[in-house]
Motif scaffolding. Sequence first.
Motif, PDB file in Angstrom:
ATOM      1  N   LEU A  37       9.099   7.979  -1.980  1.00 19.20           N
ATOM      2  CA  LEU A  37       8.074   6.933  -2.016  1.00 19.20           C
ATOM      3  C   LEU A  37       8.326   6.067  -3.232  1.00 19.20           C
ATOM      4  N   ARG A  38       8.413   4.742  -3.015  1.00 21.09           N
ATOM      5  CA  ARG A  38       8.667   3.826  -4.116  1.00 21.09           C
ATOM      6  C   ARG A  38       7.717   2.635  -4.008  1.00 21.09           C
ATOM      7  N   LEU A  39       7.098   2.279  -5.118  1.00 18.83           N
ATOM      8  CA  LEU A  39       6.186   1.139  -5.160  1.00 18.83           C
ATOM      9  C   LEU A  39       6.475   0.328  -6.414  1.00 18.83           C
ATOM     10  N   SER A  44       6.436  -5.586   2.171  1.00 16.65           N
ATOM     11  CA  SER A  44       6.441  -6.464   1.009  1.00 16.65           C
ATOM     12  C   SER A  44       5.325  -7.494   1.140  1.00 16.65           C
ATOM     13  N   LEU A  86       4.221  -7.248  -4.207  1.00 16.50           N
ATOM     14  CA  LEU A  86       4.409  -5.803  -4.166  1.00 16.50           C
ATOM     15  C   LEU A  86       5.530  -5.469  -3.187  1.00 16.50           C
ATOM     16  N   ASP A  87       6.311  -4.456  -3.520  1.00 14.68           N
ATOM     17  CA  ASP A  87       7.321  -3.905  -2.618  1.00 14.68           C
ATOM     18  C   ASP A  87       7.049  -2.417  -2.457  1.00 14.68           C
ATOM     19  N   PHE A  88       6.956  -1.966  -1.203  1.00 17.19           N
ATOM     20  CA  PHE A  88       6.649  -0.569  -0.904  1.00 17.19           C
ATOM     21  C   PHE A  88       7.724  -0.026   0.025  1.00 17.19           C
ATOM     22  N   SER A 111       9.138  -0.017   5.230  1.00 17.65           N
ATOM     23  CA  SER A 111       9.081  -0.865   4.040  1.00 17.65           C
ATOM     24  C   SER A 111       8.062  -1.973   4.275  1.00 17.65           C
TER      25      SER A 111
END
Length: 232
Positions: free
Chosen positions: A75-77, A126, A107-109, A124
């Motif tokens: 998980l990356r935010l 954005s 934001l990028d998720f 993903s």
Amino acid sequence: RARRTAETALDPRASLAYRVGDGLTLTAAWGIYHQVPAPQLHDADFGGADLGAMRAEHRVIGFQAGEAAGGGLLLRLEAYHKRYHDLAEFDRERHVRAGGTGDSHGLDFFLRWPARRGVSGRTSYSFVHARRTDPNTGIVSRSPFDITHVVTSIVDWSIGRQLNVSIANRYATGRPFTPVASAHLDAGGSVWVPSYAAPMSGRLPSFQRTDASLSRLVPLPRERLLVLFAAV
């Protein structure tokens, strides 16, 4: 050093990663970036003889849970803010307009879940809000790249060692554009001259696409491999 603009730029950048615990990392980054405008913008006949490099300042913070390697849960935010100076762009008459400014934040998720019974996937998302100087009016308005939401989800299903099924769904907000509000005939009565609405006040329809594919790997003699696939 850029020969086209005869400028030397110093672009300092810094990044920090702090491992809070097992599989959890906090990140931060800051940097200055310079980019020479596209070659066609430097044409003196269109007013681009004295263009300098465009400048951007980036600030990013985020966190990551899980490890990038290994195929497990990840998980990356990230959240970011960017500021732009000395932007150059063509207007409708193909004249170069320099000295533009702008900013964007978003934001990028990203989420990847581990494979279970041969099924794996990733999603993903954005979000972005971007503004820049409109080259036709000099007004700061929405950027042509202000695509507010972009979502992509992909699911892969491996059936045995040779058969794979994949389904992907993509959604994106429509791009902004400047609509024509009205038009009138020129003095000769032969050409319509448009009058434009506020810069980037319209949006194209949103875009959505779904893909499904089936592939099969067929081993051949002498360490060769045949790939058969079908997609819709």
